[in-house]
Write a protein that holds these residues in place. Structure first.
Motif, mmCIF file in Angstrom:
data_model
loop_
_atom_site.group_PDB
_atom_site.id
_atom_site.type_symbol
_atom_site.label_atom_id
_atom_site.label_comp_id
_atom_site.label_asym_id
_atom_site.label_seq_id
_atom_site.Cartn_x
_atom_site.Cartn_y
_atom_site.Cartn_z
ATOM 1 N N PHE A 83 -19.678 -12.005 3.898
ATOM 2 C CA PHE A 83 -20.857 -11.675 4.686
ATOM 3 C C PHE A 83 -20.602 -10.414 5.506
ATOM 4 C CE2 PHE A 83 -21.052 -16.522 4.744
ATOM 5 C CZ PHE A 83 -21.810 -16.567 3.572
ATOM 6 N N GLY A 84 -21.123 -9.289 5.008
ATOM 7 C CA GLY A 84 -20.992 -8.033 5.731
ATOM 8 C C GLY A 84 -19.607 -7.437 5.719
ATOM 9 N N VAL A 85 -18.730 -7.941 4.870
ATOM 10 C CA VAL A 85 -17.331 -7.514 4.821
ATOM 11 C C VAL A 85 -16.988 -7.059 3.408
ATOM 12 C CG1 VAL A 85 -14.934 -8.226 5.111
ATOM 13 C CG2 VAL A 85 -16.692 -9.147 6.632
ATOM 14 N N ARG A 86 -16.260 -5.965 3.317
ATOM 15 C CA ARG A 86 -15.731 -5.509 2.031
ATOM 16 C C ARG A 86 -14.236 -5.316 2.182
ATOM 17 N NH1 ARG A 86 -17.233 -3.461 -2.937
ATOM 18 N NH2 ARG A 86 -15.916 -1.812 -3.801
ATOM 19 N N MET A 87 -13.476 -5.698 1.140
ATOM 20 C CA MET A 87 -12.025 -5.530 1.170
ATOM 21 C C MET A 87 -11.582 -4.602 0.049
ATOM 22 S SD MET A 87 -10.833 -9.356 -0.084
ATOM 23 C CE MET A 87 -11.195 -10.028 1.533
ATOM 24 N N THR A 88 -10.600 -3.772 0.360
ATOM 25 C CA THR A 88 -10.082 -2.829 -0.621
ATOM 26 C C THR A 88 -8.634 -2.523 -0.272
ATOM 27 O OG1 THR A 88 -10.592 -0.769 -1.795
ATOM 28 C CG2 THR A 88 -10.800 -0.730 0.605
ATOM 29 N N ALA A 89 -8.046 -1.544 -0.958
ATOM 30 C CA ALA A 89 -6.641 -1.194 -0.728
ATOM 31 C C ALA A 89 -6.428 0.276 -1.047
ATOM 32 C CB ALA A 89 -5.726 -2.050 -1.606
ATOM 33 N N PRO A 90 -5.418 0.893 -0.438
ATOM 34 C CA PRO A 90 -5.120 2.292 -0.734
ATOM 35 C C PRO A 90 -4.486 2.498 -2.092
ATOM 36 C CG PRO A 90 -3.572 1.431 0.871
ATOM 37 C CD PRO A 90 -4.610 0.375 0.685
ATOM 38 N N VAL A 91 -3.953 1.426 -2.703
ATOM 39 C CA VAL A 91 -3.410 1.474 -4.062
ATOM 40 C C VAL A 91 -4.071 0.349 -4.861
ATOM 41 C CG1 VAL A 91 -1.344 1.246 -5.506
ATOM 42 C CG2 VAL A 91 -1.215 2.445 -3.310
ATOM 43 N N HIS A 92 -4.666 0.667 -6.005
ATOM 44 C CA HIS A 92 -5.477 -0.299 -6.739
ATOM 45 C C HIS A 92 -4.750 -1.010 -7.878
ATOM 46 C CE1 HIS A 92 -9.467 0.224 -4.915
ATOM 47 N NE2 HIS A 92 -9.060 1.464 -4.666
ATOM 48 N N CYS A 93 -3.519 -0.622 -8.165
ATOM 49 C CA CYS A 93 -2.735 -1.292 -9.205
ATOM 50 C C CYS A 93 -1.570 -2.047 -8.577
ATOM 51 C CB CYS A 93 -2.171 -0.284 -10.209
ATOM 52 S SG CYS A 93 -3.418 0.505 -11.231
ATOM 53 N N ALA A 94 -1.190 -3.164 -9.182
ATOM 54 C CA ALA A 94 -0.030 -3.916 -8.710
ATOM 55 C C ALA A 94 1.236 -3.095 -8.949
ATOM 56 C CB ALA A 94 0.070 -5.242 -9.460
ATOM 57 N N PRO A 95 2.033 -2.836 -7.900
ATOM 58 C CA PRO A 95 3.270 -2.058 -8.061
ATOM 59 C C PRO A 95 4.492 -2.973 -8.193
ATOM 60 C CG PRO A 95 2.694 -2.172 -5.750
ATOM 61 C CD PRO A 95 1.671 -3.009 -6.479
ATOM 62 N N PRO A 96 5.527 -2.532 -8.888
ATOM 63 C CA PRO A 96 6.779 -3.297 -8.926
ATOM 64 C C PRO A 96 7.314 -3.538 -7.517
ATOM 65 C CG PRO A 96 6.812 -1.536 -10.552
ATOM 66 C CD PRO A 96 5.601 -1.312 -9.700
ATOM 67 N N GLN A 97 7.799 -4.751 -7.261
ATOM 68 C CA GLN A 97 8.332 -5.138 -5.946
ATOM 69 C C GLN A 97 7.324 -4.915 -4.806
ATOM 70 O OE1 GLN A 97 10.807 -2.861 -7.795
ATOM 71 N NE2 GLN A 97 11.154 -4.813 -8.812
ATOM 72 N N ASN A 98 6.044 -4.843 -5.158
ATOM 73 C CA ASN A 98 5.001 -4.620 -4.152
ATOM 74 C C ASN A 98 5.203 -3.329 -3.370
ATOM 75 O OD1 ASN A 98 3.540 -7.034 -4.669
ATOM 76 N ND2 ASN A 98 5.031 -8.193 -3.478
ATOM 77 N N LYS A 99 5.844 -2.336 -3.999
ATOM 78 C CA LYS A 99 6.159 -1.094 -3.299
ATOM 79 C C LYS A 99 5.705 0.117 -4.117
ATOM 80 C CE LYS A 99 10.202 -2.927 -0.850
ATOM 81 N NZ LYS A 99 11.675 -2.820 -0.635
ATOM 82 N N PRO A 100 4.497 0.592 -3.881
ATOM 83 C CA PRO A 100 4.077 1.835 -4.529
ATOM 84 C C PRO A 100 4.854 3.010 -3.955
ATOM 85 C CG PRO A 100 2.462 1.166 -2.906
ATOM 86 C CD PRO A 100 3.473 0.053 -2.976
#
Length: 241
Positions: A110-127
């Motif tokens: 409701f009135g909220v959008r979520m996103t990320a600065p990196v859109h692909c899953a990176p190894p070890q969660n570290k782009p």
């Protein structure tokens, strides 16, 4: 980048293949799968943002999880970090249900959008820095499309804090100098002409933070409530600025 709508942006994001390392990793994970999800078809592509195109509040994370968003195709969906975030959004009154498990689960924000600065899953969660920079134009475009309505931004983690403030600066917003330091509960105002946005910081909803108690549900709900109140999303509140 000439994008006319959030829907067009989401479609373009999902087809991106700009980062060879991330493309290889996300597709390898989608092929090999985790045993618990062996019978499921993985998304295995860049994960677009999720939420209405006229959102008054934006949530910025880090990147999709290998067996979360990279599997389900939706930000923060299908892993324990997402469970914490969606439960908090539900408790605050910003989501219609407490659990997000798949694209067809009926979740509505409701009135909220979520996103990320990196859109692909990176190894070890570290782009890498280079991957973050290569993906930055998508965040710039998304923020630009949301500008007519967005009033507050919640940033999860130091990486998102840095990337988010830089994205706004690139769009011409005035950001404090030196850049405000990240910390749970930190706030800063950014300005463009007569417009002002309030940016709120929270520790990331990572398993490390939630399992150790560094980030509790109450702490997260307090930040979400403050940002939603500023944006006029909660009953009886009006947007600030």
């Amino acid at each position: 980048m000439d994008l006319r709508s959030i829907a067009e942006l989401d479609a373009r994001v999902a087809e991106c293949r700009a980062c060879p390392r991330l493309v290889a990793w996300r597709e390898q994970v989608a092929r090999d799968k985790r045993a618990a999800f062996a019978d499921q078809d993985y998304w295995g592509r860049p994960v677009p943002g999720f939420g209405p195109a006229d959102a008054r509040m934006l949530i910025l994370g880090l990147a999709p999880a290998a067996h979360g968003g990279n599997r389900t195709g939706r930000m923060f969906t299908g892993d324990q970090s997402g469970d914490v975030l969606f439960r908090a959004l539900y408790e605050v009154g910003l989501a219609n249900q407490p659990h997000a498990v798949s694209l067809d689960d009926g979740m509505e924000l409701f009135g909220v959008r979520m996103t990320a600065p990196v859109h692909c899953a990176p190894p070890q969660n570290k782009p890498t820095v280079e991957e973050r920079d290569r993906c930055a134009h998508w965040l710039d475009a998304e923020v630009n499309l949301l500008l007519p309505t967005v009033r507050s931004v919640v940033v999860l983690g130091a990486f998102g804090w840095q990337a988010g403030l830089r994205a706004f600066a690139d769009l011409g917003w005035s950001v404090e100098r030196p850049r405000p330091r990240f910390g749970h509960g930190a706030q800063t105002a950014i300005r463009l002409g007569d417009r002002e946005l309030r940016v709120f910081a929270s520790y990331h909803v990572s398993q490390h933070n939630t399992f150790t108690g560094r980030l509790t549900p109450t702490m997260l709900e307090q930040v979400l409530t403050a940002a939603a109140t500023h944006a006029g999303l909660l009953p009886g509140t009006k947007p600030s600025g």
